[in-house]
Design a protein around this motif. Sequence first.
Motif, mmCIF file in Angstrom:
data_model
loop_
_atom_site.group_PDB
_atom_site.id
_atom_site.type_symbol
_atom_site.label_atom_id
_atom_site.label_comp_id
_atom_site.label_asym_id
_atom_site.label_seq_id
_atom_site.Cartn_x
_atom_site.Cartn_y
_atom_site.Cartn_z
ATOM 1 N N ALA A 92 1.101 -1.263 0.510
ATOM 2 C CA ALA A 92 0.050 -0.102 -0.495
ATOM 3 C C ALA A 92 0.725 1.283 0.404
ATOM 4 O O ALA A 92 0.502 2.094 -0.556
ATOM 5 C CB ALA A 92 -1.087 0.334 0.976
ATOM 6 N N TRP A 93 1.663 1.288 0.717
ATOM 7 C CA TRP A 93 2.752 2.484 0.836
ATOM 8 C C TRP A 93 3.471 2.837 -0.536
ATOM 9 O O TRP A 93 3.487 4.252 -0.952
ATOM 10 C CB TRP A 93 3.763 2.385 2.266
ATOM 11 N N ALA A 94 3.884 1.440 -0.802
ATOM 12 C CA ALA A 94 4.871 1.677 -1.841
ATOM 13 C C ALA A 94 4.001 2.649 -3.316
ATOM 14 O O ALA A 94 4.158 2.632 -4.474
ATOM 15 C CB ALA A 94 5.761 -0.061 -2.521
ATOM 16 N N TYR A 95 2.816 2.068 -3.494
ATOM 17 C CA TYR A 95 1.721 2.435 -3.992
ATOM 18 C C TYR A 95 1.311 4.201 -4.048
ATOM 19 O O TYR A 95 2.067 4.802 -4.938
ATOM 20 C CB TYR A 95 0.464 1.461 -4.015
ATOM 21 N N VAL A 96 1.468 4.443 -3.025
ATOM 22 C CA VAL A 96 1.034 5.591 -2.948
ATOM 23 C C VAL A 96 2.487 6.912 -3.046
ATOM 24 O O VAL A 96 2.171 8.085 -3.851
ATOM 25 C CB VAL A 96 0.966 6.349 -1.203
ATOM 26 N N LYS A 97 3.454 5.759 -2.755
ATOM 27 C CA LYS A 97 4.693 6.679 -3.113
ATOM 28 C C LYS A 97 5.046 7.163 -4.021
ATOM 29 O O LYS A 97 5.786 7.575 -4.936
ATOM 30 C CB LYS A 97 5.958 5.591 -2.171
ATOM 31 N N PHE A 98 5.028 5.768 -5.270
ATOM 32 C CA PHE A 98 4.669 6.313 -6.620
ATOM 33 C C PHE A 98 4.273 7.498 -6.892
ATOM 34 O O PHE A 98 4.975 7.758 -7.695
ATOM 35 C CB PHE A 98 4.646 4.612 -7.301
ATOM 36 N N GLY A 99 2.841 7.417 -6.374
ATOM 37 C CA GLY A 99 2.487 8.805 -6.725
ATOM 38 C C GLY A 99 3.010 9.785 -6.141
ATOM 39 O O GLY A 99 2.412 11.172 -6.845
ATOM 40 N N LEU A 100 3.149 9.849 -5.545
ATOM 41 C CA LEU A 100 3.883 11.016 -4.607
ATOM 42 C C LEU A 100 5.110 11.413 -5.011
ATOM 43 O O LEU A 100 6.242 12.500 -5.589
ATOM 44 C CB LEU A 100 4.047 11.093 -3.036
ATOM 45 N N GLN A 101 6.153 10.405 -5.848
ATOM 46 C CA GLN A 101 7.257 10.491 -6.271
ATOM 47 C C GLN A 101 6.729 10.902 -7.938
ATOM 48 O O GLN A 101 7.835 11.752 -8.779
ATOM 49 C CB GLN A 101 8.547 9.105 -6.273
ATOM 50 N N ALA A 102 5.862 10.528 -8.602
ATOM 51 C CA ALA A 102 6.159 11.348 -9.621
ATOM 52 C C ALA A 102 4.652 11.788 -9.854
ATOM 53 O O ALA A 102 3.350 10.698 -10.993
ATOM 54 C CB ALA A 102 6.235 9.418 -10.896
ATOM 55 N N PRO A 103 3.914 11.891 -9.609
ATOM 56 C CA PRO A 103 2.461 12.458 -9.607
ATOM 57 C C PRO A 103 1.861 12.598 -10.872
ATOM 58 O O PRO A 103 1.086 12.540 -11.378
ATOM 59 C CB PRO A 103 2.429 14.094 -9.108
ATOM 60 N N ASP A 104 2.506 13.134 -12.176
ATOM 61 C CA ASP A 104 1.732 13.335 -12.980
ATOM 62 C C ASP A 104 1.776 11.590 -14.010
ATOM 63 O O ASP A 104 1.093 11.411 -14.649
ATOM 64 C CB ASP A 104 2.794 14.413 -13.853
#
Lengths: 209, 209
Positions: A92-104
Amino acid sequence: MPRKTYHHGNLKNALIQAGIAILAEEGLGGLSLRKAARRAGVSHAAPYAHFADKQNLIAAIASDGHKKILERFETIRVKYPDNPLRQLAAGAWAYVKFGLQAPDHYRITFSGVIQDEHSHAEFIEYSQRNMQVLREIIAQCRSAGVLDADGVDSELQAVSIWGLLHGLTLLMIQKQLPSQLIKTCPPKDIVLSALQQMARISINKRMLD
Amino acid sequence: MPRKTYHHGNLKNALIQAGIAILAEEGLGGLSLRKAARRAGVSHAAPYAHFADKQNLIAAIASDGHKKILERFETIRVKYPDNPLRQLAAGAWAYVKFGLQAPDHYRITFSGVIQDEHSHAEFIEYSQRNMQVLREIIAQCRSAGVLDADGVDSELQAVSIWGLLHGLTLLMIQKQLPSQLIKTCPPKDIVLSALQQMARISINKRMLD
DNA sequence: ACCTGAACACCGTTCAAGT
DNA sequence: ACCTGAACACCGTTCAAGT
């Protein structure tokens, strides 16, 4: 530095990478076929040899996003093979982190531009595999007794957890959470709290890594 | 039918309504300043008398989205003044329903295009009021004992519930939920199940209306 | 104050033509 | 098969000029 050969070699992939780079540097609004072509060092019409239209380039970038998320899931499953609860937390955290690292890149991956599933087989493939991984982790958590089944259909449980993570990720990316909360509570704590509320699981902050 | 007067009268609002109509008919990709101007019967440069740029028209449309959601919340609060749990259930479903009824208006409302809060005061105002309504409903549920406080900060509880609804709404709008689930399970059931998992509240399907 | 028309840079897409 | 250059319709934005 102009190309040595008339043929680019791997233009299709170069365009996808160019698109991802544009998303990172200029955001969704900056993405155009012509700009990706310029970056790859070809004429503005060259992309049409590989993508029927802009939509298809976007679909390829979205597929890449799903692929990257899938890779992170697989890494975590290998890392904690006998601990499905930890797979859920860290995944779950890896998923969210991907979003935060590469938002667009994250946003375009889930932008729903994919219309006919037929012309975007690769995208469908990867997104279904991601869903399947989540299903398996949840099934293992349930049979290990670390996740409450509690009369709730496991498919609905999976979709609810995904929806929660997806919604929080977007709200964080787009800075739509109350600014007072953002100041006092890092993303990791938000995700931890939300997961605990949703799944009634006993996890702590360390288990997200 | 050309305008009778040189001045439109209420061009600003006409452009916002035109934009909303375009979103409904052609989706996000079809929205342009020039098209909105055409619909309002003015030249393509006229909108610049009312909006500094396209972004500002989008912000106005997004404000309208928040306003409509706020109106639905207020209607529900008036309808069930002494039943905070029902306010939560019906409010949640009204929120999701808005997204399903006007998918592209919903998406643009939460598209995060709003950059500097200064130039979009109205948007910030409405979005904060929506958050405040959610906070109040949750506070009332907690003090009425119908919602588990359970050691979880009420701000984190509010944000988690919002994230859940937001994520599910977008996944449904963009048809990214497993097609097998969509066939057997209407949106209302998905929202009901998700809310029950998240908030551990005893609600049934009727309470969503 | 509010709107028009011409102008400019940019974009998606097509197509005949080149290698 | 893969790429180029010209062409067309469309868009965002600016600006001098009109009412």
